[in-house]
Write a protein that holds these residues in place. Structure first.
Motif, PDB file in Angstrom:
ATOM      1  N   THR A   4       0.978  -1.142  -0.197  1.00  0.00           N
ATOM      2  CA  THR A   4       0.013  -0.195   0.060  1.00  0.00           C
ATOM      3  C   THR A   4       0.985   0.730  -0.064  1.00  0.00           C
ATOM      4  OG1 THR A   4      -0.027   0.397   2.461  1.00  0.00           O
ATOM      5  CG2 THR A   4      -1.928  -0.928   1.460  1.00  0.00           C
ATOM      6  N   LYS A   5       0.240   2.563   0.180  1.00  0.00           N
ATOM      7  CA  LYS A   5       1.211   3.996  -0.165  1.00  0.00           C
ATOM      8  C   LYS A   5       1.168   3.744   1.080  1.00  0.00           C
ATOM      9  CE  LYS A   5       0.918   8.321  -1.320  1.00  0.00           C
ATOM     10  NZ  LYS A   5       0.070  10.140  -2.031  1.00  0.00           N
ATOM     11  N   ASP A   6       0.526   3.140   2.039  1.00  0.00           N
ATOM     12  CA  ASP A   6       0.733   3.787   3.466  1.00  0.00           C
ATOM     13  C   ASP A   6       2.563   2.420   4.078  1.00  0.00           C
ATOM     14  OD1 ASP A   6      -0.504   5.259   4.595  1.00  0.00           O
ATOM     15  OD2 ASP A   6      -2.207   4.214   5.125  1.00  0.00           O
ATOM     16  N   ASP A   7       2.180   1.693   2.706  1.00  0.00           N
ATOM     17  CA  ASP A   7       3.677   0.908   3.183  1.00  0.00           C
ATOM     18  C   ASP A   7       5.347   1.271   2.717  1.00  0.00           C
ATOM     19  OD1 ASP A   7       2.507  -0.918   4.864  1.00  0.00           O
ATOM     20  OD2 ASP A   7       1.631  -2.386   3.029  1.00  0.00           O
ATOM     21  N   ALA A   8       4.890   2.231   1.659  1.00  0.00           N
ATOM     22  CA  ALA A   8       5.502   2.744   0.951  1.00  0.00           C
ATOM     23  C   ALA A   8       5.957   3.586   1.569  1.00  0.00           C
ATOM     24  CB  ALA A   8       4.599   3.041  -0.565  1.00  0.00           C
ATOM     25  N   ASN A   9       5.084   4.737   1.872  1.00  0.00           N
ATOM     26  CA  ASN A   9       5.343   6.022   2.765  1.00  0.00           C
ATOM     27  C   ASN A   9       6.423   5.248   4.108  1.00  0.00           C
ATOM     28  OD1 ASN A   9       4.845   7.362   1.271  1.00  0.00           O
ATOM     29  ND2 ASN A   9       2.505   7.670   2.191  1.00  0.00           N
ATOM     30  N   GLU A  10       5.754   4.129   4.728  1.00  0.00           N
ATOM     31  CA  GLU A  10       6.505   3.357   6.371  1.00  0.00           C
ATOM     32  C   GLU A  10       8.113   3.343   6.053  1.00  0.00           C
ATOM     33  OE1 GLU A  10       8.339   3.069   9.552  1.00  0.00           O
ATOM     34  OE2 GLU A  10       6.088   4.033   9.341  1.00  0.00           O
ATOM     35  N   THR A  11       8.323   2.795   4.622  1.00  0.00           N
ATOM     36  CA  THR A  11       9.297   2.133   4.263  1.00  0.00           C
ATOM     37  C   THR A  11      10.452   3.430   4.015  1.00  0.00           C
ATOM     38  OG1 THR A  11       9.072   0.053   3.421  1.00  0.00           O
ATOM     39  CG2 THR A  11      10.855   0.497   2.594  1.00  0.00           C
ATOM     40  N   ASN A  12      10.007   4.272   2.716  1.00  0.00           N
ATOM     41  CA  ASN A  12      10.436   5.372   3.001  1.00  0.00           C
ATOM     42  C   ASN A  12      10.966   5.943   3.619  1.00  0.00           C
ATOM     43  OD1 ASN A  12      11.407   6.731   0.411  1.00  0.00           O
ATOM     44  ND2 ASN A  12      10.126   8.226   1.581  1.00  0.00           N
ATOM     45  N   ARG A  13      10.387   6.512   5.101  1.00  0.00           N
ATOM     46  CA  ARG A  13      10.457   7.342   6.294  1.00  0.00           C
ATOM     47  C   ARG A  13      11.787   6.215   7.235  1.00  0.00           C
ATOM     48  NH1 ARG A  13      10.090   6.353  10.751  1.00  0.00           N
ATOM     49  NH2 ARG A  13       8.992   4.325  10.730  1.00  0.00           N
ATOM     50  N   ARG A  14      11.879   4.890   7.376  1.00  0.00           N
ATOM     51  CA  ARG A  14      12.777   4.401   7.859  1.00  0.00           C
ATOM     52  C   ARG A  14      13.969   4.257   7.180  1.00  0.00           C
ATOM     53  NH1 ARG A  14       9.618   0.113   8.548  1.00  0.00           N
ATOM     54  NH2 ARG A  14      10.719  -1.300   6.668  1.00  0.00           N
ATOM     55  N   GLU A  39      19.821  -2.299   8.214  1.00  0.00           N
ATOM     56  CA  GLU A  39      19.411  -2.259   9.059  1.00  0.00           C
ATOM     57  C   GLU A  39      18.072  -1.654   8.698  1.00  0.00           C
ATOM     58  OE1 GLU A  39      20.603   1.752  12.159  1.00  0.00           O
ATOM     59  OE2 GLU A  39      22.617   0.665  10.846  1.00  0.00           O
ATOM     60  N   ALA A  40      17.215  -1.085   7.690  1.00  0.00           N
ATOM     61  CA  ALA A  40      16.122  -0.588   7.771  1.00  0.00           C
ATOM     62  C   ALA A  40      15.502  -1.714   7.551  1.00  0.00           C
ATOM     63  CB  ALA A  40      16.276   0.290   6.819  1.00  0.00           C
ATOM     64  N   ASP A  41      16.123  -2.991   7.373  1.00  0.00           N
ATOM     65  CA  ASP A  41      15.238  -3.992   7.150  1.00  0.00           C
ATOM     66  C   ASP A  41      14.755  -4.455   5.788  1.00  0.00           C
ATOM     67  OD1 ASP A  41      14.414  -6.798   7.550  1.00  0.00           O
ATOM     68  OD2 ASP A  41      12.806  -6.475   9.502  1.00  0.00           O
ATOM     69  N   VAL A  42      15.244  -3.822   5.030  1.00  0.00           N
ATOM     70  CA  VAL A  42      14.717  -3.954   3.080  1.00  0.00           C
ATOM     71  C   VAL A  42      15.300  -4.744   2.898  1.00  0.00           C
ATOM     72  CG1 VAL A  42      13.248  -1.775   3.947  1.00  0.00           C
ATOM     73  CG2 VAL A  42      15.585  -1.674   2.855  1.00  0.00           C
ATOM     74  N   THR A  43      15.221  -4.748   1.595  1.00  0.00           N
ATOM     75  CA  THR A  43      16.076  -5.499  -0.199  1.00  0.00           C
ATOM     76  C   THR A  43      16.636  -4.109  -0.192  1.00  0.00           C
ATOM     77  OG1 THR A  43      14.311  -5.248  -1.710  1.00  0.00           O
ATOM     78  CG2 THR A  43      14.912  -7.542  -0.208  1.00  0.00           C
ATOM     79  N   ARG A  44      17.615  -4.150  -0.659  1.00  0.00           N
ATOM     80  CA  ARG A  44      18.303  -3.551  -1.524  1.00  0.00           C
ATOM     81  C   ARG A  44      17.791  -2.784  -2.885  1.00  0.00           C
ATOM     82  NH1 ARG A  44      24.246  -5.423  -3.800  1.00  0.00           N
ATOM     83  NH2 ARG A  44      24.117  -3.674  -4.971  1.00  0.00           N
ATOM     84  N   GLY A  45      16.919  -3.580  -3.551  1.00  0.00           N
ATOM     85  CA  GLY A  45      16.191  -3.270  -3.978  1.00  0.00           C
ATOM     86  C   GLY A  45      14.959  -2.543  -3.883  1.00  0.00           C
ATOM     87  N   ALA A  46      14.470  -2.442  -2.891  1.00  0.00           N
ATOM     88  CA  ALA A  46      13.329  -1.624  -2.265  1.00  0.00           C
ATOM     89  C   ALA A  46      14.174  -0.621  -2.138  1.00  0.00           C
ATOM     90  CB  ALA A  46      12.973  -2.362  -0.790  1.00  0.00           C
ATOM     91  N   LEU A  47      14.786  -0.394  -2.009  1.00  0.00           N
ATOM     92  CA  LEU A  47      16.151   0.792  -1.667  1.00  0.00           C
ATOM     93  C   LEU A  47      16.515   1.534  -2.797  1.00  0.00           C
ATOM     94  CD1 LEU A  47      18.985   1.206   0.488  1.00  0.00           C
ATOM     95  CD2 LEU A  47      19.361   2.174  -1.545  1.00  0.00           C
ATOM     96  N   TYR A  48      16.676   0.929  -4.025  1.00  0.00           N
ATOM     97  CA  TYR A  48      16.922   0.994  -5.284  1.00  0.00           C
ATOM     98  C   TYR A  48      15.594   1.953  -5.834  1.00  0.00           C
ATOM     99  CZ  TYR A  48      21.724   0.659  -5.481  1.00  0.00           C
ATOM    100  OH  TYR A  48      23.061   0.582  -5.378  1.00  0.00           O
ATOM    101  N   HIS A  49      14.096   1.492  -5.189  1.00  0.00           N
ATOM    102  CA  HIS A  49      12.674   1.591  -5.445  1.00  0.00           C
ATOM    103  C   HIS A  49      12.864   2.795  -5.992  1.00  0.00           C
ATOM    104  CE1 HIS A  49       8.555   1.469  -6.800  1.00  0.00           C
ATOM    105  NE2 HIS A  49       8.888   2.000  -5.901  1.00  0.00           N
TER     106      HIS A  49
END
Length: 193
Positions: A4-14, A39-49
């Motif tokens: 969801t957009k909320d999930d994406a915003n939370e990932t971005n904030r983290r 440390e943010a508990d995301v994949t490199r792909g998510a970071l690059y997204h």
């Protein structure tokens, strides 16, 4: 699973929060995106997204710092009803926020070095300098300031604050330098003796 957009915003904030901590502690050059992703508990792909590259992530971090500093300036200034006191308290808030360990390296050293002065000034214009100009315009409209150029005065004060922040950032104890800086500012604005 659909995000969801909320999930994406939370990932971005983290990601920004983790990157801010690492950039403040280690500096831009020493931070690896892999560290941030882990440390943010995301994949490199998510970071690059979310951020095209390290510079893009750093830009977002600097933008967050500038926004936070601008909000603190506005918050502190609003604690007084006296227009000159509002200006002075906003200036003090800028200095205090700029020299905090979690901000000073990003805001004062790495921001201009990594992104360049033009980008740094653009972000400052959207935040702290914007609040300063708004205050000066209001003060001029209320007759507190004489016939002065708001743009010239805003850049003069901003330059003095930025230089003072750079000076103070290298001191271990900033209490005396803060008071000396505020005394100079008060004298320059015609409120001191």
């Amino acid at each position: 699973m659909r995000r969801t957009k909320d999930d994406a915003n939370e990932t971005n904030r983290r990601l920004i929060d983790v990157a801010r901590k690492q950039f403040a502690e280690q500096g831009y050059e020493k931070v690896a995106l892999e560290q941030i992703a882990t440390e943010a508990d995301v994949t490199r792909g998510a970071l690059y997204h979310h951020f095209r590259n390290k510079r893009g992530l750093f830009h977002a971090v600097l933008e967050a710092v500038q926004q936070e500093v601008g909000e603190r300036v506005e918050e502190e200034a609003s604690k007084s009803d006296d227009l000159m006191d509002q200006l002075l308290q906003g200036c003090r808030a800028f200095l205090s926020a700029a020299i905090e360990p979690r901000n000073k390296r990003i805001l004062l050293v790495e921001g201009p070095a990594v992104l360049g002065w033009d980008v740094w000034r653009e972000l400052d214009e959207q935040n702290s300098l914007r609040h300063l100009k708004e205050q000066l315009v209001f003060m001029k409209e209320q007759g507190v300031l004489g016939d002065v150029s708001v743009d010239a005065m805003a850049h003069f004060i901003s330059g003095a604050l930025n230089e003072s922040a750079l000076w103070m950032a290298h001191l271990e104890d900033t209490r005396d330098s803060m008071e000396e800086t505020m005394k100079m500012l008060t004298l320059l604005l015609g409120r001191g003796r």
